[in-house]
Scaffold this motif. Structure first.
Motif, short mmCIF file in Angstrom:
data_model
loop_
_atom_site.label_atom_id
_atom_site.label_comp_id
_atom_site.label_asym_id
_atom_site.label_seq_id
_atom_site.Cartn_x
_atom_site.Cartn_y
_atom_site.Cartn_z
N ASP A 76 0.85 -1.13 0.27
CA ASP A 76 0.00 0.49 0.14
C ASP A 76 0.99 0.87 -0.10
O ASP A 76 0.55 2.29 -0.70
N CYS A 77 2.52 1.30 0.92
CA CYS A 77 2.78 2.12 1.06
C CYS A 77 3.98 2.75 -0.35
O CYS A 77 4.68 3.79 -0.38
N PRO A 84 0.89 7.13 -2.72
CA PRO A 84 0.71 5.68 -2.95
C PRO A 84 0.05 4.67 -3.13
O PRO A 84 -1.32 5.18 -3.85
N THR A 88 -3.63 5.89 2.71
CA THR A 88 -3.95 5.55 4.93
C THR A 88 -5.35 5.32 4.48
O THR A 88 -5.77 4.17 5.26
N VAL A 121 9.80 4.41 1.70
CA VAL A 121 8.89 3.85 1.80
C VAL A 121 8.97 3.34 2.93
O VAL A 121 7.79 3.03 3.39
N ARG A 124 6.70 5.81 5.25
CA ARG A 124 5.15 5.44 4.88
C ARG A 124 5.10 4.68 6.13
O ARG A 124 3.26 3.92 6.33
N VAL A 125 5.67 3.26 5.51
CA VAL A 125 4.93 1.52 6.88
C VAL A 125 4.87 2.10 8.15
O VAL A 125 4.49 1.38 8.86
N LEU A 128 1.76 4.14 9.03
CA LEU A 128 0.61 3.11 8.63
C LEU A 128 1.46 2.38 9.60
O LEU A 128 -0.32 2.06 10.31
#
Length: 194
Positions: A76-77, A84, A88, A121, A124-125, A128
């Motif tokens: 997703d990220c 993305p 989110t 990435v 962002r992970v 999330l």
């Protein structure tokens, strides 16, 4: 007990020369557990939300207890066309849906997404992961955070960087399996099989 693991290539164990991944390693020696590893490369939370129920229902039986584990978010990220692959808010909507619907069939557990080698990435992970942890808290669904211990240890990311940037080798998957299998939520989740 039947254990179904839904997720992406991290669940499938891509890059593991032993083809066990973290899920297979987390139940090593547990002969009473039948594992259905349904991790699929490149799948996002939207893909998993679209397929999990049909795949779970065909594995239901009145003769054995069932457990369902979900782990997703890295795909997703990743960026696609500058954004993305899944926003989110949409990932959280998908996670809420699968966890809420799946627990009508069986106990559920969520394992958070692991880190990757790419710093953008990975950031962002991490964000999330925190959002998924909060969502699972609101839903009262067990959640295992593997992101922070794996990132702190460095082995996962070192092995991933040496291969394709995302997937570790046997050592990284073993480290994740050790984190998961030692977690009280996992022990409770699989205790009916002991």
């Amino acid at each position: 007990m039947r254990l179904i693991a839904f997720g992406d290539s991290m669940v499938a164990g891509a890059g593991d020369p032993d083809h066990l991944g973290w899920v297979g390693r987390a139940i090593t020696g547990r002969r009473e557990i039948t594992l259905y590893n349904l991790g699929v490369r490149r799948e996002t939370s939207a893909d998993i939300a679209g397929r999990w129920e049909a795949e779970a229902r065909v594995r239901l039986t009145p003769d054995e207890p069932l457990r369902i584990v979900f782990s997703f978010g890295v795909n997703d990220c990743h960026l696609e066309d500058g954004a993305p692959r899944v926003a989110t808010a949409e990932t959280l909507k998908n996670a809420r849906a699968v966890l809420t619907q799946a627990r009508a069939l069986a106990p559920v557990l969520m394992v958070g997404p692991p880190p990757v080698a790419d710093p953008g990435v990975c950031a962002r992970v991490e964000s999330l992961n925190a959002a998924l942890l909060a969502l699972c808290g609101r839903l009262q669904a067990p959640f295992i955070d593997v992101f922070h211990p794996l990132a702190a240890g460095g082995l996962w990311q070192t092995e991933a960087a040496a291969w394709d940037g995302a997937h570790p080798g046997a050592g990284g998957y073993q480290q994740m399996a050790d984190l998961v299998s030692a977690h009280p939520a996992w022990r409770r989740f699989t205790q009916a099989a002991e």
